[in-house]
Design an enzyme around this catalytic site. Structure first.
Site, PDB file in Angstrom:
ATOM      1  CG  HIS A   1      73.694  25.769  17.014  1.00 35.33           C
ATOM      2  ND1 HIS A   1      73.240  24.533  17.413  1.00 35.33           N
ATOM      3  CD2 HIS A   1      73.870  26.489  18.156  1.00 35.33           C
ATOM      4  CE1 HIS A   1      73.158  24.498  18.732  1.00 35.33           C
ATOM      5  NE2 HIS A   1      73.519  25.680  19.209  1.00 35.33           N
ATOM      6  CG  PHE A   2      72.540  30.427  17.119  1.00 37.44           C
ATOM      7  CD1 PHE A   2      71.675  30.371  18.203  1.00 37.44           C
ATOM      8  CD2 PHE A   2      73.886  30.247  17.345  1.00 37.44           C
ATOM      9  CE1 PHE A   2      72.143  30.146  19.490  1.00 37.44           C
ATOM     10  CE2 PHE A   2      74.376  30.025  18.620  1.00 37.44           C
ATOM     11  CZ  PHE A   2      73.504  29.976  19.703  1.00 37.44           C
TER      12      PHE A   2
END
Length: 316
Positions: free
Chosen positions: A291-292
């Site tokens: 995600h990041f």
């Protein structure tokens, strides 16, 4: 005896050699940490780079803040005027009581629009991640002529990107019930916050654990859970706008770069591919992370982003 004066001359000689040889590093751009009152609420933002340079507006995701761009900002600010705000309820921005303040994506877009106006940002490249996508795309619908480019990192604009993870959130959208609202409490728990940083990452030693510690401390503030639950409900208002976002892509054809963590459970690569339908010239990169993506793939992403901006936005 070897005198202090001799040692000092030797040090000066060494320093001069290093400078001449090009070993001295250029000073890093300075990041400023500021707050502006926009629409009656204090909005915190990070700002760096020349005031007259092309603007890059960095829009963060859940559950973080402009903190997610702390390493990217100095990597761009030598050539670009970089602005990274925190939405109300996130980071260092104000967090009014949810009963007295509308925590909606439409409201966020209006506030970021107001901040851009206050800072004199008449045009901007948009960096869109997670919540930053609907905020930024709403901004683009308001002022399509202002958008010079899109950098898209795990930011959804297509229903294909809303997979199984979203099922309990969709149930909440359907009826807004207290039961479905409370069922989403797990999304603000420490284990979920950590999961968002580590899931899909092959080498978690590249992820600073201060990330989830920082985010969780802010999530745990009194009243913040209700803020987040209000936003989970309002996220459903973005989906009917997806066709308008896509129309903006087709009609305006903004230069676009996708740098997407393909292992993301929340916004999987299923949501990245459809951009190609509406932006046939998109520069498309799926990265082996979650995600990041900036947390462990900045060494890959920053050169791609700088090269893209230099070619499409034209900083000199």
């Amino acid at each position: 005896m070897y005198s202090h004066a001799c040692r000092y001359r030797d040090w000066l000689t060494l320093a001069a050699f290093l400078l001449t040889a090009g070993f001295a590093e250029a000073a890093s751009p300075v990041t400023h940490y500021r707050t502006a009152e926009i629409g009656g609420v204090n909005i915190f933002y990070r700002e760096a780079g020349p005031a007259d340079a092309p603007v890059v507006l960095l829009l963060h995701g859940f559950p973080t803040s402009s903190h997610m761009f702390r390493n990217l900002i100095p990597a761009l600010a030598d050539r670009y005027h970089v602005i990274a705000p925190d939405y109300p309820g996130f980071g260092q921005s104000a967090a009014p009581d949810h009963k007295q303040f509308a925590y909606t994506f439409a409201h966020y877009a209006d506030l970021i629009d107001g901040l851009a106006d206050k800072l004199g940002a008449k045009q901007y490249a948009l960096y869109l991640m997670d919540y930053g996508a609907p905020v930024g795309y709403r901004l683009a619908l308001k002022h399509p002529e202002r958008v010079t480019a899109l950098i898209i990192q795990n930011g959804n604009a297509y229903e294909e990107g809303l997979k199984k993870f979203w099922d309990p959130i969709k149930a909440y959208w359907a009826d807004g019930s207290e039961a479905h609202r409370e069922a989403l409490s797990f999304l603000v728990k420490p284990e979920t916050t950590k999961f968002q940083y580590t899931d899909g990452v092959s080498d978690v030693t590249r992820i600073d654990p201060d990330n989830w510690g920082h985010d969780q401390a802010l999530l745990d503030r009194s009243g913040n859970k209700d803020i987040q639950l209000d936003l989970f409900l309002d996220y459903g208002t973005n989906v009917p706008l997806y066709p308008k976002f896509q129309q903006f892509f087709r009609e305006r054809q903004p230069p676009a770069l996708i740098v997407w963590g393909k292992n993301d459970t929340i916004f999987p690569a299923d949501g990245a591919y459809p951009y190609k339908r509406d932006l046939p010239d998109v520069e498309f990169h799926l990265l082996d992370t979650g995600h990041f993506a900036l947390e462990d793939k900045a060494d890959t992403m920053v050169p791609l982003i700088r090269d893209f901006l230099d070619r499409k936005v034209g900083a000199k």
